[in-house]
Motif scaffolding. Structure first.
Motif, mmCIF file in Angstrom:
data_model
loop_
_atom_site.group_PDB
_atom_site.id
_atom_site.type_symbol
_atom_site.label_atom_id
_atom_site.label_comp_id
_atom_site.label_asym_id
_atom_site.label_seq_id
_atom_site.Cartn_x
_atom_site.Cartn_y
_atom_site.Cartn_z
ATOM 1 N N VAL A 19 69.730 53.564 -5.155
ATOM 2 C CA VAL A 19 69.415 54.988 -5.021
ATOM 3 C C VAL A 19 67.906 55.202 -5.033
ATOM 4 C CG1 VAL A 19 69.624 57.247 -6.134
ATOM 5 C CG2 VAL A 19 71.611 55.722 -6.014
ATOM 6 N N ILE A 38 71.595 62.717 -1.484
ATOM 7 C CA ILE A 38 71.734 61.508 -2.305
ATOM 8 C C ILE A 38 72.533 61.821 -3.566
ATOM 9 C CG2 ILE A 38 70.465 59.869 -3.739
ATOM 10 C CD1 ILE A 38 68.252 59.881 -1.729
ATOM 11 N N VAL A 42 76.055 60.377 -5.097
ATOM 12 C CA VAL A 42 76.124 59.768 -6.434
ATOM 13 C C VAL A 42 77.223 60.415 -7.273
ATOM 14 C CG1 VAL A 42 74.890 59.515 -8.624
ATOM 15 C CG2 VAL A 42 73.728 59.014 -6.468
ATOM 16 N N VAL A 122 75.237 56.579 0.446
ATOM 17 C CA VAL A 122 74.990 56.536 -0.999
ATOM 18 C C VAL A 122 76.307 56.435 -1.759
ATOM 19 C CG1 VAL A 122 74.047 57.808 -2.959
ATOM 20 C CG2 VAL A 122 72.832 57.804 -0.772
#
Length: 275
Positions: A19, A38, A42, A122
């Protein structure tokens, strides 16, 4: 407590490293507007991992005793495969992971659905680490009597998050090659202990009835429940009275995996231009 801490530190640092590389690349190329994508990826990956862990735990609670032992053996074997795959993947990918991630980001953002492409990239990267953690934690919690194991795992994640932020912000410099090498050796010992525990669980489930004679019995000298025995069990897979099958499984596993992991890496090939 130490084994879950170090494993989750490594797992968390791998995810944080991925990340962090993606976020740094977006910042360096003036594409900070994509940073929220992102965090969506996550959070989706964390949610998937939590649901998977809760589902497996709830399912196992409904099994009869022998089925629970079989479930523990299967989870331990999956955790062994995951841990081995993790250390060998990072050994192979560590030198080129930054360039590969940069190329993947560029490809995702130049696609027709850039936001979803970045979120998906991601999500898959973090979900991989999260699901690996689920299988490892289920296996270690089932095999360990140490009530501090969940605390160790949580501390490992917190330290990994802090280290990942430090790497992203440029405030922390780690020798990642050395870090992943030494933690890789440690993880192989943990995996060997889980493999031996899986053999024991298969016996208790009635599916393994060979090589049951004890190799030694140190329960009167160094029991597994003692503080030192707990530490050695977490670090090296120590058992105070292992059967011959468990001992051979533990030793054979390390005899195969350690030389493969420690062998020199093949040099990266470079194209030589002709004038």
């Amino acid at each position: 407590m130490l084994a879950p801490f170090l494993i989750m530190l490594r797992e968390g640092l791998e995810a944080a490293l991925i990340v962090g590389i993606i976020a740094s690349y977006l910042r360096q190329t003036g594409r900070q507007a994509w940073l929220p994508a992102i965090w969506v990826g996550v959070f989706l990956a964390i949610a998937l991992s939590l649901f998977a862990g809760a589902g497996l735990q709830m399912a196992s609670a409904q099994f009869p005793q022998k089925a629970q032992e079989l479930f523990e053996a299967v989870i331990a074997l999956v955790a062994v495969a995951v841990l081995v795959g993790m250390v060998f993947w990072m050994r192979r990918a560590a030198r080129s992971i930054r360039a590969e991630l940069h190329a993947s980001v560029d490809a995702a953002l130049h696609g027709g659905a850039a936001t979803w492409g970045l979120i998906g990239m991601v999500f898959l990267a973090v979900a991989r680490e999260g699901l690996e953690s689920v299988f490892f934690l289920l296996a270690i919690f089932q095999q360990s009597q140490d009530g501090a194991a969940p605390i160790g795992a949580a501390l490992g994640v917190l330290v990994a998050i802090g280290a990942g932020w430090g790497i992203y912000a440029g405030a922390l410099r780690l020798d990642l090659k050395r870090f992943f090498r030494w933690t890789g050796i440690f993880i192989l010992f943990v995996a060997a202990g889980l493999f031996a525990s899986a053999i024991k669980a298969l016996h208790e489930a009635g599916l393994w009835n060979a090589l049951l004679d004890p190799v030694y019995d140190l329960s009167g000298v160094l029991p597994e429940s003692s503080p030192l025995g707990t530490v050695l069990g977490g670090l090296l897979g120590y058992r105070d009275a292992p059967s011959l099958g468990e001992f051979l499984g533990w030793a054979g596993f390390l005899a195969v995996t350690l030389p493969l992991f420690l062998r020199p890496s093949a040099p990266m090939t470079q194209a030589v231009g002709q004038k």
